[in-house]
Scaffold this motif. Structure first.
Motif, PDB file in Angstrom:
ATOM      1  N   VAL A 150       0.871  -1.182   0.000  1.00 44.40           N
ATOM      2  CA  VAL A 150       0.000   0.000   0.000  1.00 44.40           C
ATOM      3  C   VAL A 150       0.906   1.229   0.000  1.00 44.40           C
ATOM      4  CG1 VAL A 150      -1.799   1.305   1.187  1.00 44.40           C
ATOM      5  CG2 VAL A 150      -1.791  -1.199   1.287  1.00 44.40           C
ATOM      6  N   SER A 151       0.737   2.097  -0.988  1.00 46.47           N
ATOM      7  CA  SER A 151       1.547   3.321  -1.083  1.00 46.47           C
ATOM      8  C   SER A 151       0.637   4.550  -1.028  1.00 46.47           C
ATOM      9  CB  SER A 151       2.357   3.316  -2.391  1.00 46.47           C
ATOM     10  OG  SER A 151       3.286   2.268  -2.395  1.00 46.47           O
ATOM     11  N   ARG A 152       1.028   5.510  -0.178  1.00 47.91           N
ATOM     12  CA  ARG A 152       0.220   6.731  -0.012  1.00 47.91           C
ATOM     13  C   ARG A 152       1.051   7.936  -0.447  1.00 47.91           C
ATOM     14  NH1 ARG A 152      -2.951   7.417   5.415  1.00 47.91           N
ATOM     15  NH2 ARG A 152      -4.203   5.886   4.264  1.00 47.91           N
ATOM     16  N   ASP A 153       0.449   8.785  -1.269  1.00 49.00           N
ATOM     17  CA  ASP A 153       1.124   9.997  -1.737  1.00 49.00           C
ATOM     18  C   ASP A 153       1.248  10.984  -0.563  1.00 49.00           C
ATOM     19  OD1 ASP A 153       2.012  12.307  -2.917  1.00 49.00           O
ATOM     20  OD2 ASP A 153       0.580  12.245  -4.588  1.00 49.00           O
ATOM     21  N   ILE A 154       2.473  11.253  -0.157  1.00 43.18           N
ATOM     22  CA  ILE A 154       2.703  12.189   0.966  1.00 43.18           C
ATOM     23  C   ILE A 154       3.505  13.395   0.498  1.00 43.18           C
ATOM     24  CG2 ILE A 154       2.567  10.375   2.705  1.00 43.18           C
ATOM     25  CD1 ILE A 154       5.662  10.475   2.835  1.00 43.18           C
ATOM     26  N   THR A 155       3.497  13.651  -0.792  1.00 47.98           N
ATOM     27  CA  THR A 155       4.283  14.783  -1.310  1.00 47.98           C
ATOM     28  C   THR A 155       3.825  16.096  -0.689  1.00 47.98           C
ATOM     29  OG1 THR A 155       4.467  13.578  -3.402  1.00 47.98           O
ATOM     30  CG2 THR A 155       5.079  15.902  -3.408  1.00 47.98           C
ATOM     31  N   SER A 156       2.537  16.364  -0.725  1.00 47.78           N
ATOM     32  CA  SER A 156       2.011  17.629  -0.164  1.00 47.78           C
ATOM     33  C   SER A 156       2.248  17.699   1.333  1.00 47.78           C
ATOM     34  CB  SER A 156       0.508  17.744  -0.474  1.00 47.78           C
ATOM     35  OG  SER A 156       0.298  17.775  -1.857  1.00 47.78           O
ATOM     36  N   ARG A 157       2.031  16.564   2.004  1.00 52.08           N
ATOM     37  CA  ARG A 157       2.236  16.552   3.461  1.00 52.08           C
ATOM     38  C   ARG A 157       3.695  16.809   3.801  1.00 52.08           C
ATOM     39  NH1 ARG A 157       1.435  11.059   6.606  1.00 52.08           N
ATOM     40  NH2 ARG A 157       3.689  10.938   6.214  1.00 52.08           N
ATOM     41  N   LYS A 158       4.586  16.199   2.983  1.00 53.53           N
ATOM     42  CA  LYS A 158       6.013  16.375   3.216  1.00 53.53           C
ATOM     43  C   LYS A 158       6.405  17.837   3.032  1.00 53.53           C
ATOM     44  CE  LYS A 158      10.006  14.394   4.132  1.00 53.53           C
ATOM     45  NZ  LYS A 158      10.239  13.625   5.355  1.00 53.53           N
TER      46      LYS A 158
END
Length: 672
Positions: A150-158
């Motif tokens: 399972v992969s979650r996009d955390i670009t914005s959070r990062k």
């Protein structure tokens, strides 16, 4: 057949058949229910995979994709049918594929979960940061068949985290820049989240995590003056400034409190405490001083005015209102010169110019009250600042009137005294001329120049001569007193040695002392100085002092003449063993024509002019006469004259008439 008619065996057989049929029914029902649940779960799982925004995928142990959800398919840019059966090399290139394969192998070999962050390029060529979770994938029988990811996009959070970290760092830098104590705490738990360098230096880093009220105030519960309600809730965004005295160091601080957002998103209380202890103490001293000033001003019996450079009154005290007749509001709307009488305004302007230039001025002026009446005041003004002046005023109206009355009385007394002196001088001159004839002719007759006289005639002529001489002495004293009072007495000064004049006076007074069997004693210093004096007037002074001592000393007594000196004065004292003078009569001694009481006037002759004239003559020489006496124990009169020259001359003791009685190294006493 009824149940009762059936045998036991038949009944047991029927029961057994019934049980068998029930078991078959239950088995069929469970199978149908299980298939239904599996079907529903499959639908639910497919729906979950389809709607999930996270990328979900399954791979076998060789790295081939077995399953993926629409989000994964979208990210790769291929339909699910083209993804299943392919490997990461087919989808992402060798470099990323090797990275993914290494993590897959780690998960399979260690039979454990793996979690980490991975940068991946999407179908549009954009880099996306994923937080990926991988776990081993098993069959229902427990056989490992691959991995589930399972992969979650955390670009914005990062990016938000990085921005938050950057903002947090900037905030801490700002807080650290304060040279005054500053801290941040949680408004709910009261835990300290941050302290800057001044507080770290004072409390150490171990203060973090402690309750603010415990660390800073040494309390066991939140402070009663806590500002949470003033900066949170409906007051969020407002800044609260307040002052308090710390319980621990007893110093005063001005605190600035505000709610700020902490990096973790919660609102916290920020406070900076500015040390204002010295300022506060100064303010308290100033307030106390102002209270005292107000008390002094309001309760002062003096009139007090405070004015500005333009001459407007800016403060007055109740005494000023009471004296001028104006209310405070009326005075505060007036200018300085409006209170002055016309004749004092010019001098008031000059006095104010002096105040501006020197900072102080004093003067007496005439003023007008509200009712038009005049009064006088002495004003002592001081410059407080460039635009503040204070004047302390003393009402001198009564004194002014008294002075005017005294001046009139003085002028009248001077005129009367001058008339008296002129009259006495004229009368004394007119009396002295015939007296000289009487004295002269009585002396001629006594000598027998005009024929022999008998004893009775000689006695009468002697009485005439003595009475004439006595009256002439009185007249001469009156003339001298008149000259002194009118300022016409002239002195002919010469250098006179004290020893010489004292020896001369002892010789002259010896006969008078012997007539009353009085012993004259000399008690002098071993050093004698010289004075500049009128010799005749000095003889006159000493004659009065020694003559009075002999006159008021009983038969067989003694009179001691002493001399001494210091750096400035020569002292000639005359001490007797006579009747003495009561203390309440000492002030009458030097008044002309005054005898102490009627009994003395009857027993001892005299006009009361001698001592008065002696003191006037002493003061003309720059000296004085003072007396020490006690009733019944004798008196000491001391003549003090300025010393002009000193010399050392031992007192001669070679004459046969003098018997020396040494008393101490510097003084000796001679009995004559």
């Amino acid at each position: 057949m009824s149940d009762e008619g059936k045998s036991r065996e038949q009944l047991l057989k029927e029961v057994q058949e019934l049980k068998t049929r029930l078991n078959e029914f239950e088995t069929n029902s469970f199978k149908q229910r299980t298939e239904s649940e599996i079907f529903e779960s499959t639908i639910l799982l497919n729906e979950l995979l389809r709607s999930a925004s996270d990328l979900i995928f399954c791979k076998d142990i060789r790295g081939k994709y077995l399953e993926c959800n629409p989000a994964f398919s979208k990210f790769v840019g291929l339909p699910k049918e083209e993804i299943v059966g392919k490997t990461d090399n087919d989808l992402f290139g060798n470099e990323l594929a090797d990275h993914f394969r290494a993590k897959d192998q780690k998960t399979i070999e260690e039979n454990s979960h793996w979690k980490g962050e991975e940068w991946v390029v999407d179908s549009s060529g954009q880099y996306v940061l994923f937080e990926t979770f991988k776990a081993p994938l098993y069959t229902s029988t427990g056989i490992l068949v691959g991995i589930l990811g399972v992969s979650r996009d955390i670009t914005s959070r990062k990016q938000a985290d990085e921005e938050r970290e950057k903002t947090h760092g900037q905030l801490l830098s700002i807080l650290e820049a304060f040279d005054q104590p500053a801290y941040v705490c949680d408004p709910v738990t009261y835990e300290i989240l941050f302290v800057n360098s001044p507080l770290k230096k004072k409390y150490g880093t171990e203060i973090l995590g402690k309750k603010c009220y415990s660390a800073f105030q040494n309390l066991y519960e939140p402070c009663s003056f806590c500002t949470n309600d003033l900066i949170f809730g409906e007051n969020l965004g407002q800044t609260h400034i307040w002052e308090f005295q710390n319980n621990i160091d007893d110093r005063w601080y001005r605190c600035i409190d505000k709610a700020i957002k902490w990096p973790d998103g919660r609102m916290v209380r920020f406070e900076i405490a500015i040390d204002i202890h010295e300022q506060k103490i100064s303010e308290q001293v100033l307030q106390e001083s102002e209270k005292k000033y107000r008390a002094y001003i309001d309760n002062s019996p003096q009139l007090i005015f405070v004015a500005d450079a333009a001459g407007r009154y800016i403060d007055v005290n109740p005494a000023a209102c009471a004296t001028t007749g104006y209310s405070k509001n009326e005075l505060l709307n007036m200018r300085r010169l409006e209170l002055y009488a016309q004749e004092s305004q010019e001098s008031a302007i000059s006095s104010f110019e002096q105040l501006l230039n020197t900072g102080r001025s004093t003067g007496e002026f005439c003023f007008l009250k509200k009712d038009g009446s005049r009064y006088y005041m002495i004003i002592e003004a001081v410059k407080l600042s460039e635009d503040r002046f204070i004047g302390f005023c003393t009402d001198t109206t009564e004194r002014k009137r008294t002075e005017e009355d005294l001046l009139k009385a003085k002028i009248a007394a001077e005129n009367s005294n001058r008339t008296k002196s002129e009259f006495l001088a004229t009368m004394s001159h007119e009396l002295r001329t015939p007296l000289n004839s009487i004295i002269g002719f009585s002396e001629v007759l006594s000598e027998g120049y005009f024929g022999q006289i008998n004893d009775k005639q000689a006695k009468y002529l002697k009485n005439i001569f003595n009475s004439g001489k006595h009256l002439l002495n009185i007249i001469n004293n009156i003339l001298d007193i008149s000259k002194v009072e009118s300022g016409k007495m002239q002195l002919y000064k010469e250098k006179i040695y004290v020893k010489d004049i004292v020896d001369e006076m002892i010789s002259a007074m010896q006969h008078l002392a012997a007539s009353k069997e009085i012993v004259l004693k000399l008690r002098t210093s071993s050093k004698f100085g010289a004075v500049q004096a009128d010799k005749a007037k000095l003889r006159q002074i000493l004659y009065n002092l020694i003559g009075n001592a002999i006159k008021f000393t009983e038969i067989g007594g003694s009179v001691t003449i002493g001399t001494s000196e210091d750096d400035e004065m020569v002292y000639i004292s005359v001490t007797d063993t006579g009747i003495g003078i009561p203390a309440n009569d000492l002030i009458k001694l030097f008044k002309p024509f005054t005898q102490l009481d009627s009994s003395c006037a009857r027993q001892y002759e005299g006009t009361g002019l001698g001592l008065a004239l002696a003191k006037e003559l002493a003061e003309l020489h720059g000296g004085t006469i003072y007396v020490e006496s006690e009733s019944g124990k004798g008196s000491t009169f001391t003549l003090a004259l300025p010393l002009k020259e000193k010399r050392t001359t031992p007192c001669s003791g070679t004459e046969e008439s003098i018997k020396v009685q040494q008393q101490d190294p510097d003084f000796f006493c001679s009995e004559i």
